[in-house]
Design a protein around this motif. Structure first.
Motif, PDB file in Angstrom:
ATOM      1  N   PHE A  10      -8.760  27.770  37.679  1.00 54.95           N
ATOM      2  CA  PHE A  10      -7.533  28.082  36.955  1.00 54.95           C
ATOM      3  C   PHE A  10      -6.897  29.347  37.496  1.00 54.95           C
ATOM      4  N   CYS A  11      -5.589  29.411  37.397  1.00 60.28           N
ATOM      5  CA  CYS A  11      -4.871  30.605  37.841  1.00 60.28           C
ATOM      6  C   CYS A  11      -5.263  31.794  36.985  1.00 60.28           C
ATOM      7  N   GLU A  12      -5.865  32.793  37.615  1.00 54.01           N
ATOM      8  CA  GLU A  12      -6.335  33.925  36.825  1.00 54.01           C
ATOM      9  C   GLU A  12      -5.187  34.811  36.339  1.00 54.01           C
ATOM     10  N   TYR A  13      -4.042  34.719  36.995  1.00 54.31           N
ATOM     11  CA  TYR A  13      -2.893  35.518  36.559  1.00 54.31           C
ATOM     12  C   TYR A  13      -2.255  34.919  35.311  1.00 54.31           C
ATOM     13  N   CYS A  14      -2.341  33.598  35.193  1.00 53.13           N
ATOM     14  CA  CYS A  14      -1.859  32.950  33.977  1.00 53.13           C
ATOM     15  C   CYS A  14      -2.787  33.230  32.796  1.00 53.13           C
ATOM     16  N   MET A  15      -4.062  33.476  33.089  1.00 45.39           N
ATOM     17  CA  MET A  15      -4.990  33.818  32.024  1.00 45.39           C
ATOM     18  C   MET A  15      -4.620  35.185  31.443  1.00 45.39           C
ATOM     19  N   ASP A  25       1.503  23.265  39.184  1.00 46.76           N
ATOM     20  CA  ASP A  25       0.209  23.195  38.525  1.00 46.76           C
ATOM     21  C   ASP A  25      -0.517  24.539  38.594  1.00 46.76           C
ATOM     22  N   ILE A  26      -1.095  24.951  37.470  1.00 42.39           N
ATOM     23  CA  ILE A  26      -1.807  26.232  37.450  1.00 42.39           C
ATOM     24  C   ILE A  26      -3.299  26.059  37.683  1.00 42.39           C
ATOM     25  N   THR A  27      -3.697  24.864  38.113  1.00 39.71           N
ATOM     26  CA  THR A  27      -5.084  24.670  38.495  1.00 39.71           C
ATOM     27  C   THR A  27      -5.135  24.300  39.966  1.00 39.71           C
ATOM     28  N   LEU A  49       1.639  27.354  45.928  1.00 45.75           N
ATOM     29  CA  LEU A  49       3.008  27.059  45.492  1.00 45.75           C
ATOM     30  C   LEU A  49       3.287  27.709  44.135  1.00 45.75           C
ATOM     31  N   HIS A  50       2.321  27.626  43.256  1.00 42.61           N
ATOM     32  CA  HIS A  50       2.445  28.240  41.933  1.00 42.61           C
ATOM     33  C   HIS A  50       2.517  29.763  42.051  1.00 42.61           C
ATOM     34  N   TYR A  51       1.681  30.331  42.906  1.00 44.59           N
ATOM     35  CA  TYR A  51       1.684  31.785  43.080  1.00 44.59           C
ATOM     36  C   TYR A  51       3.049  32.279  43.570  1.00 44.59           C
ATOM     37  N   ASP A  54       5.955  30.978  40.720  1.00 45.26           N
ATOM     38  CA  ASP A  54       5.868  31.455  39.338  1.00 45.26           C
ATOM     39  C   ASP A  54       5.373  32.891  39.201  1.00 45.26           C
ATOM     40  N   HIS A  55       4.692  33.401  40.240  1.00 45.81           N
ATOM     41  CA  HIS A  55       4.227  34.790  40.168  1.00 45.81           C
ATOM     42  C   HIS A  55       4.867  35.658  41.243  1.00 45.81           C
ATOM     43  N   LYS A  56       5.799  35.106  42.013  1.00 47.44           N
ATOM     44  CA  LYS A  56       6.543  35.865  43.027  1.00 47.44           C
ATOM     45  C   LYS A  56       5.656  36.464  44.109  1.00 47.44           C
TER      46      LYS A  56
END
Ligand SMILES: [Zn+2]
Length: 118
Positions: A10-15, A25-27, A49-51, A54-56
């Motif tokens: 799982f994306c640790e930044y989303c946690m 997807d955040i996984t 792609l998510h990083y 969604d996290h720039k």
């Protein structure tokens, strides 16, 4: 790939600080390797792609250049096989910024293509 033994990640930044409406997807369930016409080979988690979106996360310039201007190379010219350079395995703070227009779309396309090339 040895990374597969880690299983779903799982994306640790989303946690820590969840994105309201993540586009990707955040996984992560695996890695993608891409070989470019520049001669550079990169390995990245599919969650890159998510990083970026969604996290720039701002990847290093050589990777941005390869994605924007490079072509994926076929398998027959790989006699000078170098170890892939890892990118996007984020841990702790990471560089942020704006990627060029169209970067995400192009990276997404290349990743799908790379997975087909196997
Ligand atoms: Zn996230």
């Amino acid at each position: 790939m040895t990374q597969l033994s880690k299983g779903l990640h799982f994306c640790e930044y989303c946690m820590e600080e969840p994105v309201a409406d993540p586009r990707f997807d955040i996984t992560s369930s695996g890695d993608v390797t891409m070989e470019f016409s520049s001669g550079r080979i990169w390995v990245m988690p599919d969650m890159i792609l998510h990083y970026v979106e969604d996290h720039k996360f701002l990847p290093e310039q050589e990777f941005v250049d390869d994605v924007m201007n490079g072509q994926l190379t076929g398998g027959e010219r790989l006699q000078t096989k170098a170890a892939p350079r890892p990118i996007g395995y984020l841990e702790g703070p990471f560089p942020t910024g704006n990627v060029p227009e169209g970067f995400i779309e192009r990276l997404e396309e290349l990743m799908q293509l790379a997975e087909k090339l196997g």
